[in-house]
Design a protein around this motif. Sequence first.
Motif, PDB file in Angstrom:
ATOM      1  N   GLN A 183       0.836  -1.204   0.000  1.00 35.77           N
ATOM      2  CA  GLN A 183       0.000   0.000   0.000  1.00 35.77           C
ATOM      3  C   GLN A 183       0.873   1.256   0.000  1.00 35.77           C
ATOM      4  OE1 GLN A 183      -3.408   0.046   2.553  1.00 35.77           O
ATOM      5  NE2 GLN A 183      -3.969   2.121   1.976  1.00 35.77           N
ATOM      6  N   ARG A 184       2.023   1.199   0.707  1.00 30.34           N
ATOM      7  CA  ARG A 184       2.942   2.333   0.692  1.00 30.34           C
ATOM      8  C   ARG A 184       3.499   2.530  -0.718  1.00 30.34           C
ATOM      9  NH1 ARG A 184       5.450   0.817   5.098  1.00 30.34           N
ATOM     10  NH2 ARG A 184       7.406   0.197   4.180  1.00 30.34           N
TER      11      ARG A 184
ATOM     12  N   GLN B  22       0.864   4.276  -2.653  1.00 26.82           N
ATOM     13  CA  GLN B  22       0.749   5.684  -2.225  1.00 26.82           C
ATOM     14  C   GLN B  22       1.862   6.522  -2.820  1.00 26.82           C
ATOM     15  OE1 GLN B  22       2.669   7.719   0.058  1.00 26.82           O
ATOM     16  NE2 GLN B  22       1.160   9.362  -0.160  1.00 26.82           N
ATOM     17  N   ARG B  23       3.051   5.939  -2.969  1.00 27.99           N
ATOM     18  CA  ARG B  23       4.196   6.694  -3.471  1.00 27.99           C
ATOM     19  C   ARG B  23       4.215   6.802  -4.987  1.00 27.99           C
ATOM     20  NH1 ARG B  23       8.847   4.376   0.664  1.00 27.99           N
ATOM     21  NH2 ARG B  23       7.915   5.375   2.477  1.00 27.99           N
TER      22      ARG B  23
ATOM     23  N   LEU C 158      -4.893   3.810  -6.215  1.00 23.92           N
ATOM     24  CA  LEU C 158      -5.604   2.870  -5.344  1.00 23.92           C
ATOM     25  C   LEU C 158      -7.067   3.289  -5.205  1.00 23.92           C
ATOM     26  CD1 LEU C 158      -4.678   0.370  -3.923  1.00 23.92           C
ATOM     27  CD2 LEU C 158      -3.914   1.790  -2.024  1.00 23.92           C
ATOM     28  N   ILE C 159      -7.972   2.415  -5.634  1.00 26.22           N
ATOM     29  CA  ILE C 159      -9.412   2.689  -5.543  1.00 26.22           C
ATOM     30  C   ILE C 159      -9.975   2.160  -4.231  1.00 26.22           C
ATOM     31  CG2 ILE C 159     -11.661   2.181  -6.595  1.00 26.22           C
ATOM     32  CD1 ILE C 159     -10.130   3.973  -8.413  1.00 26.22           C
ATOM     33  N   ALA C 160      -9.509   0.991  -3.798  1.00 22.35           N
ATOM     34  CA  ALA C 160     -10.025   0.406  -2.554  1.00 22.35           C
ATOM     35  C   ALA C 160      -9.080  -0.686  -2.065  1.00 22.35           C
ATOM     36  CB  ALA C 160     -11.414  -0.182  -2.767  1.00 22.35           C
ATOM     37  N   VAL C 161      -9.135  -0.920  -0.743  1.00 24.43           N
ATOM     38  CA  VAL C 161      -8.356  -1.985  -0.110  1.00 24.43           C
ATOM     39  C   VAL C 161      -9.312  -2.771   0.782  1.00 24.43           C
ATOM     40  CG1 VAL C 161      -6.336  -2.531   1.291  1.00 24.43           C
ATOM     41  CG2 VAL C 161      -6.389  -0.411  -0.034  1.00 24.43           C
ATOM     42  N   SER C 162      -9.267  -4.086   0.701  1.00 22.58           N
ATOM     43  CA  SER C 162     -10.190  -4.914   1.499  1.00 22.58           C
ATOM     44  C   SER C 162      -9.710  -5.058   2.932  1.00 22.58           C
ATOM     45  CB  SER C 162     -10.304  -6.307   0.883  1.00 22.58           C
ATOM     46  OG  SER C 162      -9.152  -7.079   1.215  1.00 22.58           O
TER      47      SER C 162
ATOM     48  N   MET D 227     -17.716  -1.651  -0.859  1.00 29.03           N
ATOM     49  CA  MET D 227     -17.549  -0.301  -1.408  1.00 29.03           C
ATOM     50  C   MET D 227     -17.479  -0.320  -2.929  1.00 29.03           C
ATOM     51  SD  MET D 227     -14.717  -1.869  -0.275  1.00 29.03           S
ATOM     52  CE  MET D 227     -13.370  -1.474   0.852  1.00 29.03           C
TER      53      MET D 227
ATOM     54  N   SER E 104      -6.489  15.052 -16.630  1.00 30.50           N
ATOM     55  CA  SER E 104      -6.147  15.736 -15.377  1.00 30.50           C
ATOM     56  C   SER E 104      -7.339  15.775 -14.422  1.00 30.50           C
ATOM     57  CB  SER E 104      -5.684  17.168 -15.655  1.00 30.50           C
ATOM     58  OG  SER E 104      -4.469  17.170 -16.357  1.00 30.50           O
TER      59      SER E 104
ATOM     60  N   PRO F 241      -7.435  12.367 -11.403  1.00 31.17           N
ATOM     61  CA  PRO F 241      -6.181  12.037 -10.712  1.00 31.17           C
ATOM     62  C   PRO F 241      -6.257  10.701  -9.983  1.00 31.17           C
ATOM     63  CG  PRO F 241      -7.368  13.745  -9.520  1.00 31.17           C
ATOM     64  CD  PRO F 241      -8.072  13.573 -10.840  1.00 31.17           C
TER      65      PRO F 241
ATOM     66  N   VAL G  93     -12.577  15.004 -10.732  1.00 31.09           N
ATOM     67  CA  VAL G  93     -12.542  15.972  -9.636  1.00 31.09           C
ATOM     68  C   VAL G  93     -13.154  17.303 -10.040  1.00 31.09           C
ATOM     69  CG1 VAL G  93     -10.609  14.931  -8.427  1.00 31.09           C
ATOM     70  CG2 VAL G  93     -10.171  16.696 -10.130  1.00 31.09           C
ATOM     71  N   ILE G  94     -13.210  17.585 -11.323  1.00 23.66           N
ATOM     72  CA  ILE G  94     -13.945  18.794 -11.750  1.00 23.66           C
ATOM     73  C   ILE G  94     -14.717  18.467 -13.011  1.00 23.66           C
ATOM     74  CG2 ILE G  94     -12.394  20.505 -10.754  1.00 23.66           C
ATOM     75  CD1 ILE G  94     -11.324  20.867 -13.660  1.00 23.66           C
TER      76      ILE G  94
ATOM     77  N   GLN H 194      -3.443   3.286   7.396  1.00 26.09           N
ATOM     78  CA  GLN H 194      -3.311   3.709   6.007  1.00 26.09           C
ATOM     79  C   GLN H 194      -4.578   3.377   5.219  1.00 26.09           C
ATOM     80  OE1 GLN H 194       0.407   2.975   4.049  1.00 26.09           O
ATOM     81  NE2 GLN H 194      -0.324   3.823   2.121  1.00 26.09           N
ATOM     82  N   ARG H 195      -5.203   2.230   5.547  1.00 26.45           N
ATOM     83  CA  ARG H 195      -6.462   1.884   4.890  1.00 26.45           C
ATOM     84  C   ARG H 195      -7.542   2.901   5.272  1.00 26.45           C
ATOM     85  NH1 ARG H 195      -6.103  -3.230   6.145  1.00 26.45           N
ATOM     86  NH2 ARG H 195      -7.758  -3.346   7.669  1.00 26.45           N
TER      87      ARG H 195
ATOM     88  N   GLN I  35      -6.952   5.887   3.138  1.00 25.61           N
ATOM     89  CA  GLN I  35      -7.321   5.621   1.741  1.00 25.61           C
ATOM     90  C   GLN I  35      -8.831   5.704   1.563  1.00 25.61           C
ATOM     91  OE1 GLN I  35      -8.908   2.808   0.090  1.00 25.61           O
ATOM     92  NE2 GLN I  35      -8.516   3.797  -1.871  1.00 25.61           N
ATOM     93  N   ARG I  36      -9.575   5.266   2.578  1.00 28.95           N
ATOM     94  CA  ARG I  36     -11.041   5.242   2.459  1.00 28.95           C
ATOM     95  C   ARG I  36     -11.675   6.595   2.728  1.00 28.95           C
ATOM     96  NH1 ARG I  36     -12.151  -0.652   5.332  1.00 28.95           N
ATOM     97  NH2 ARG I  36     -11.159  -1.796   3.631  1.00 28.95           N
TER      98      ARG I  36
ATOM     99  N   VAL J 292       4.200   8.446   3.509  1.00 34.88           N
ATOM    100  CA  VAL J 292       4.291   7.480   4.608  1.00 34.88           C
ATOM    101  C   VAL J 292       5.758   7.079   4.727  1.00 34.88           C
ATOM    102  CG1 VAL J 292       3.433   5.296   5.531  1.00 34.88           C
ATOM    103  CG2 VAL J 292       2.020   6.599   3.920  1.00 34.88           C
TER     104      VAL J 292
ATOM    105  N   SER K 241     -11.185  22.183  -5.948  1.00 34.88           N
ATOM    106  CA  SER K 241     -11.279  20.937  -6.727  1.00 34.88           C
ATOM    107  C   SER K 241      -9.971  20.622  -7.437  1.00 34.88           C
ATOM    108  CB  SER K 241     -12.405  21.036  -7.768  1.00 34.88           C
ATOM    109  OG  SER K 241     -13.655  21.113  -7.132  1.00 34.88           O
TER     110      SER K 241
ATOM    111  N   VAL L 123      -3.981  19.639  -9.653  1.00 38.77           N
ATOM    112  CA  VAL L 123      -4.018  18.687 -10.763  1.00 38.77           C
ATOM    113  C   VAL L 123      -4.281  19.374 -12.099  1.00 38.77           C
ATOM    114  CG1 VAL L 123      -4.644  16.697  -9.383  1.00 38.77           C
ATOM    115  CG2 VAL L 123      -6.456  18.105 -10.377  1.00 38.77           C
ATOM    116  N   ILE L 124      -4.856  20.557 -12.071  1.00 33.64           N
ATOM    117  CA  ILE L 124      -4.969  21.322 -13.317  1.00 33.64           C
ATOM    118  C   ILE L 124      -4.660  22.781 -13.010  1.00 33.64           C
ATOM    119  CG2 ILE L 124      -6.633  19.836 -14.483  1.00 33.64           C
ATOM    120  CD1 ILE L 124      -8.736  21.998 -13.710  1.00 33.64           C
TER     121      ILE L 124
END
Lengths: 265, 265
Positions: free
Chosen positions: A51-52, A55-56, A63-67, A76, A183, A186, A264-265, B51-52, B55-56, B66, B183, B264-265
């Motif tokens: 996961q780190r 993130q980096r 990363l969309i989701a972590v179980s 989710m 853009s 993200p 995001v926009i 961290q999870r 992320q959520r 991190v 945004s 981001v933009i």
Amino acid sequence: METSSFHNLTPAELRAAIRRGDWRKPTAGLAPRYVQVNLAILPAAHAADFQRFCQRNPKPCPLIAVSEVGDPRMTMLGADLDIRTDVPRYRVFQHGEEVAQPNNVLDHWRDDLVTFAIGCSFTFEHSLIEHGIGIRHIEQGRNVPMFRTGVQTTPAGKFSGPMVMTMRPMKAADAIRAIQITSRFPGVHGAPVHIGDPSLIGISDLSKPEYGDAVDVREGEIPVFWGCGVTPQAALLQAKPEFCITHAPGFMLITDLLNSDYAVI
Amino acid sequence: METSSFHNLTPAELRAAIRRGDWRKPTAGLAPRYVQVNLAILPAAHAADFQRFCQRNPKPCPLIAVSEVGDPRMTMLGADLDIRTDVPRYRVFQHGEEVAQPNNVLDHWRDDLVTFAIGCSFTFEHSLIEHGIGIRHIEQGRNVPMFRTGVQTTPAGKFSGPMVMTMRPMKAADAIRAIQITSRFPGVHGAPVHIGDPSLIGISDLSKPEYGDAVDVREGEIPVFWGCGVTPQAALLQAKPEFCITHAPGFMLITDLLNSDYAVI
């Protein structure tokens, strides 16, 4: 059912069809308004490092989701969703070597597994097409060309390696618009990481991608490169954990999340 | 040195001054073009869950970086940076109870600690001000008002709790522009999470924030609410790990990252 009839199904209906074994092909073009994700499934002992790493390296590894540990459900992403059965084809690895390509992983599941759902370029491609920007590999009926570049990811623990990038050739005006459009996303690879001269990122021949298919690059077009979700898979296999599971390339997990939720926009 | 002379220093110079004990005040207004971060420092055993959780809950908990386990350096935030000494005031907790507010944590450091650097609203406030949008609490020389709302975070492992939000009152036209501007910064709280009627998010009295100071809300203004970096701190203290460290509110870590890198933009 004919292939075409699958294209009107909801994500939940598609997951059910996949779970029953009624759809065993790649998922490109299915439920195009919805987010499809790359999967990396690995033992909890490696999860913090992985996961780190994500993130980096948010451009190749969004990363969309972590179980939760050991939980095959990820509500989710979809109320009914079961990570073990809802992908048409998986790859199972031991110590970095592939040992199986099953249609479900019920027999491979372990109570210590953590699932990482990582964004996929289908999301921004859908937006590019809606804006009238042609995507060459789709027009040519091919898989997107993916290159193992000379750009290094930022390591985390045992995870490291080169950034893999997808390439889409475009006219300059479309490339500029594509930078603006992607853009907005993200959380799903975002803006390109390189445009123009491939040699500057260690690519010697655009006609020889390491993964996927080559596409035509026409007179006056500029190659545009985005971070690719194969990057975390490559880092995972290079780290050779004793056990891990991924989806097979192109056989993605279809979620209930709307692509538009990631703008995001 | 006079206070005013600190305002021309670089992030590295400011960190050195803080390390020497020459600056022991809040960091608002210092190196305004650079990202300042909230800190959560906790044992590796809790790091994957935390961290999870981040992320959520990306709006209140935007993760900037991190650390490696036990490593007090975070070179991605600053080549010279030392997590143990570069914040003017820390809070040390045992089982959720504060046991010290030291100016460094050299004596509290452990080899199993992981540091989470979480984005702070200073980044987008700088951009709002540059766009001519007045920030009431800055104009009134107060701390931003922060409310413990009825909106729940998405839990992860032992971490959960209400979302804390900051509030900035604005005229409607400024609120619309502020939504556009923030945004652009999804990695640093991003767009607001609520606008208008505070009772809809469980706030009964805008003049009684749980943290920070109340500010004037004038005729015709609309309150605008953003996710707040106090949220992960609150989740951390509610989970009562046997040991953890945070920065003291307002006494942030100043990094070498430019605010503009997070647009981001």
